[in-house]
Design an enzyme around this catalytic site. Structure first.
Site, PDB file in Angstrom:
ATOM      1  N   HIS A 230       1.236  -0.984   0.135  1.00  9.97           N
ATOM      2  CA  HIS A 230      -0.124   0.031  -0.143  1.00  9.97           C
ATOM      3  C   HIS A 230       1.034   1.718   0.307  1.00  9.97           C
ATOM      4  O   HIS A 230       0.999   2.283  -0.945  1.00  9.97           O
ATOM      5  CB  HIS A 230      -1.122  -0.031   1.601  1.00  9.97           C
ATOM      6  CG  HIS A 230      -2.568   1.284   1.395  1.00  9.97           C
ATOM      7  ND1 HIS A 230      -3.184   1.244   0.773  1.00  9.97           N
ATOM      8  CD2 HIS A 230      -1.413   2.479   2.347  1.00  9.97           C
ATOM      9  CE1 HIS A 230      -3.552   2.643   1.025  1.00  9.97           C
ATOM     10  NE2 HIS A 230      -2.853   3.090   1.274  1.00  9.97           N
ATOM     11  N   GLU A 231       1.785   1.134   1.036  1.00  6.34           N
ATOM     12  CA  GLU A 231       2.549   2.636   0.704  1.00  6.34           C
ATOM     13  C   GLU A 231       3.859   2.730  -0.594  1.00  6.34           C
ATOM     14  O   GLU A 231       4.041   3.699  -0.434  1.00  6.34           O
ATOM     15  CB  GLU A 231       3.384   2.332   1.951  1.00  6.34           C
ATOM     16  CG  GLU A 231       2.661   2.726   3.584  1.00  6.34           C
ATOM     17  CD  GLU A 231       1.271   3.768   3.540  1.00  6.34           C
ATOM     18  OE1 GLU A 231       1.721   4.843   3.047  1.00  6.34           O
ATOM     19  OE2 GLU A 231       0.379   3.525   4.306  1.00  6.34           O
TER      20      GLU A 231
ATOM     21  N   HIS B 228       2.211   4.323  -2.780  1.00  5.80           N
ATOM     22  CA  HIS B 228       2.039   5.869  -2.630  1.00  5.80           C
ATOM     23  C   HIS B 228       2.817   6.109  -3.134  1.00  5.80           C
ATOM     24  O   HIS B 228       3.586   7.032  -4.255  1.00  5.80           O
ATOM     25  CB  HIS B 228       1.448   6.343  -1.275  1.00  5.80           C
ATOM     26  CG  HIS B 228      -0.089   6.290  -0.574  1.00  5.80           C
ATOM     27  ND1 HIS B 228      -0.615   7.251  -1.222  1.00  5.80           N
ATOM     28  CD2 HIS B 228      -0.025   5.354   0.035  1.00  5.80           C
ATOM     29  CE1 HIS B 228      -1.642   6.673  -0.919  1.00  5.80           C
ATOM     30  NE2 HIS B 228      -1.509   5.926   0.821  1.00  5.80           N
TER      31      HIS B 228
ATOM     32  N   GLU C 152      -4.749   7.700  -3.317  1.00 12.63           N
ATOM     33  CA  GLU C 152      -5.210   6.341  -2.526  1.00 12.63           C
ATOM     34  C   GLU C 152      -5.206   5.411  -3.785  1.00 12.63           C
ATOM     35  O   GLU C 152      -5.909   4.328  -3.492  1.00 12.63           O
ATOM     36  CB  GLU C 152      -6.625   7.154  -2.268  1.00 12.63           C
ATOM     37  CG  GLU C 152      -6.316   5.477  -1.642  1.00 12.63           C
ATOM     38  CD  GLU C 152      -6.144   4.887   0.098  1.00 12.63           C
ATOM     39  OE1 GLU C 152      -5.229   6.270   0.300  1.00 12.63           O
ATOM     40  OE2 GLU C 152      -6.411   4.032   0.762  1.00 12.63           O
TER      41      GLU C 152
END
Lengths: 498, 498
Positions: free
Chosen positions: A259-260, A263, A289
């Site tokens: 997830h990170e 980003h 997101e």
């Protein structure tokens, strides 16, 4: 004799300086979460306040207004720079400094009250602070009298150009699609293979280092550290910092890190020509997101990813996975099981947690929902969307920090990001039908390049809605995401029947 | 209606802001050396330049001058704040911004040229850059026409209030005392016990953690990290960061860490009432160095320290030290052996390396030494002071970075710091005759408290010379340091004769 500087050149220099200050504020935040000794906290708060005030003051300065009016663009890039900077400047100038300070103060006080209220599950302790935050946000909204609906002004801070009606439509369709899918999801599915530990943290770290190397992380430009509340911070195009967290008893660290990474990859791939300017960052919360959720879920829970990753997982935890196959793991990480807690939610039910919050905060600002009635409204919707009874407010309305800090207009971007990730995923698979096969070979570069080309490199040069249309071929549409979920659940049901 | 702010209150706020920016610049520097991915370097340079320019601009602003003129002190602390700030302001305003930029640029260019010159041991490559740095520093000196001697202006930046004549006198007496002591030092002394490895780095780390805990370092306020060129950075009173380096083949990490601890402890113990003001940092380079060298040498090479530390050393490296005593280690870490390289020098010969540099840079600015003649002058003095022949310029005049960056007036502070440490040590032992016994029990708190009371807490409220007189009872005097060295060498000779 002083050589006169052209307004455009002076403007560029000023904006570069403001950008530097904002990036440094980000570094101070990163350092505080990851490195700083605890006794530095009170001083750090003052240092950050100084830096943020300075960045703000230097941006809203009259001189910047003069330069924005006088600057003559010399390239398409300048045209975009001027358009985005004028928009930012106009918004920033509308809000009185005192209101900004009052909101910051109420947010800090609200945070403290919320922490106490959550500890004792006592909503009444929190209610006056929530009222105060809402009241201040109403004053904020009043700085933008041209908006059609009050919530538009809140949403625009996170999703430039998006209207409340767009969000209502998209999240409403998402809700209507997801509720029956969740109701029909197989209840016998079992994720015991990937929860309940013990997964030694050192082995998790090694596995995650392997995964990150494979998806394109190198030591020249990236760091990975531990944080209690994971986040990504991009200090410069060559300095992208991810954080993650590890628990002995599950493998969430894999999904959290992916997830990170999503980003971080977005920021890392922005056209370097946009660096040190307001254009050189992600365009909106939802587009950001969409990247994190695409890597976390579409990639991280795909068959191909687990075909590639399974041997590494097995050598990290040989006793656990010795008698298993990649299919077992793939099945386990895709189980749908409603829970009252958003941050523990599975990929599919997550969206309904967000819809619930969006609907309630919209009702607080535009409907007739009084803060005192919030806990009941929460329970009702939890029942309707996820079929769950909330044990107490700590596990209900008090679980998230956002409202305590005065953050309204942010929640829907989680769901909009998910919707965009569904559209991107559909387009990607149409253009690269062998994408899953590529993952199975450990080949993630073509995905990263596609995202870079169609989303990342633009930075803020295009508006979010333009990026979505250009990259996916259609405006915001929950259809592809719902199709993706439906296909996944159908496959899971078919496996259970077999 | 705006409430008028008293000039003193506005001044305090402005100075707090400038201090915040300076501390953040320090954090950016720390991060760059310790944490930053390499590809962040070019961006970081710009971010630091922005921050440093902003801190400078906001300090030399006309408004600060008005406030300094108008502010009425309300306490002794205010009196000191105004005195120190007026002095800083006056100095900063004298130097044109263009000259500051030219010096920074020449320093960066000089650094690059120096690195190439040192690689090939070719002084001629470096000479034009050295000339340029000297020329710019002459222009800097000219901003202070009231100084008696040109070098006064350079020295004052590092040792406020010190005159060249003071430094000449102190370093001259130090030189005259040390040269015969070094000549007479036992040549048969042997340090093989603590050099030549192998000292596994993990065991060194654990040992150093033990030492730091014992001298007063805790995780609440301190960090220790690795750096190629170790340093200490104090980001805030509750956020003190040390760095050190490890080599497999010696135990220098112990002394390096104690050195940086001395710097960090000074900053950590400054009166918290001085935080976020120009008073809240160490008063001068030499007083700082007196603290680092006191912990590195007076403490770290004392009998008491090794009586306490030896069991920990032996459990870290049981094979190496199994058959030895604390006395063996104490002897080995106190060996005197001249080397041409300053940073590898032992405690005693180190001062002569510094004297040599001070005399040469003084001759460059005030004497008839031409930069072209520097290598020969270096060799001559190396022969006279240390009895050494310099193999080539890389191991001679090109070994240090300071002159390449335009840093003149800094070298003598290393020796002045050593001299002050000798005075402090004599006073400490007079007041606490059992100090060495306390170390042997692992009791370092009384030393830290004494230093805090007599040196640290004052920050910049007293001038360096006042701190020396108050803490030691006499002005700058190399006598006590020379006595300390003489006693140490006498004891070593006596051991060898026995």
């Amino acid at each position: 004799m002083t050589v006169p500087v052209a307004p455009l050149a002076e403007l560029r220099r000023r904006l570069a300086e403001v950008t530097d200050l904002e990036r440094m504020a980000m570094l101070l935040g990163w350092d505080q979460e990851v490195m700083m000794p605890p006794a530095g906290a009170e001083w750090r708060a003052q240092q950050r306040a100084t830096l943020e005030r300075l960045a703000h003051d230097r941006f809203v300065d009259d001189r910047v207004g003069e330069l924005l009016a006088a600057a003559a663009p010399e390239s398409d890039l300048d045209v975009d720079l001027l358009r985005v900077s004028r928009r930012d400047f106009d918004k920033a100038r509308r809000v009185p400094g005192e209101l900004v300070e009052e909101m910051a103060h109420a947010g800090a006080t609200g945070h403290e009250a919320w922490a106490r209220a959550r500890e004792t599950s006592d909503f009444a302790l929190f209610e006056p602070h929530l009222r105060r935050n809402i009241e201040l946000r109403r004053r904020y909204v009043a700085c933008f009298p041209e908006v059609e609906r009050p919530y538009d002004a809140l949403l625009d801070d996170f999703e430039p150009g998006m209207r409340t009606a767009d969000a209502e439509d998209a999240l409403g369709r998402m809700r209507d699609g997801l509720v029956p899918l969740v109701e029909a999801a197989p209840v016998t599915a079992d994720d015991a293979l990937v929860v309940g530990g013990a997964f030694p943290v050192d082995a998790q770290r090694q596995l995650i280092a392997t995964i990150l190397r494979q998806v394109g992380v190198d030591d020249q430009r990236w760091r990975l550290d531990d944080a209690i509340h994971p986040f990504a911070a991009t200090i410069a195009p060559g300095d992208v910092r991810l954080t993650t967290r590890y628990a002995e008893d599950d493998l969430d660290s894999i999904f959290c890190t992916l997830h990170e990474f999503g980003h971080g990859l977005y920021e890392a791939n922005i056209d370097p020509a946009l660096a040190r300017s307001p254009l050189g960052t992600g365009v909106s919360s939802a587009v950001h997101e969409s990247q994190s959720r695409l890597w976390e879920n579409m990639v991280g829970r795909s068959p191909g990813f687990w075909r590639w990753c399974f041997p590494h997982l097995r050598s990290a935890f040989p006793e656990r996975f010795g008698g298993h196959t990649w299919q077992d793991v793939h099945r386990a990480v895709n189980v749908v099981r409603p829970t009252p807690i958003r941050v523990s939610a599975d990929e599919v039910t997550y969206g309904l947690h967000v819809v619930l919050r969006f609907e309630l905060e919209l009702a607080l600002f535009e409907g007739d929902l009084d803060p005192a009635d919030l806990p009941d409204a929460w329970r009702e919707r939890m029942r309707a969307y996820l079929g769950l009874e909330v044990a107490d407010d700590a596990q209900g309305v008090l679980q998230d920090v956002h409202w305590a800090e005065g953050l309204f207009g942010y929640f829907p971007t989680y769901a909009i990001g998910t919707i965009i990730s569904g559209q991107l995923w559909a387009r990607l698979n149409a253009q690269m039908p062998d994408l899953d096969e590529r993952f199975a070979r450990g080949e993630f570069a073509s995905l990263a390049e596609w995202l870079s080309e169609h989303v990342h490199r633009h930075g803020r040069r295009l508006m979010p809605a333009e990026i979505v249309v250009r990259a996916t071929g259609s405006p915001l549409d929950p259809g592809p995401y719902l199709d993706y979920v439906r296909a996944k659940l159908d496959a899971a049901s078919a496996r259970l029947i077999v």
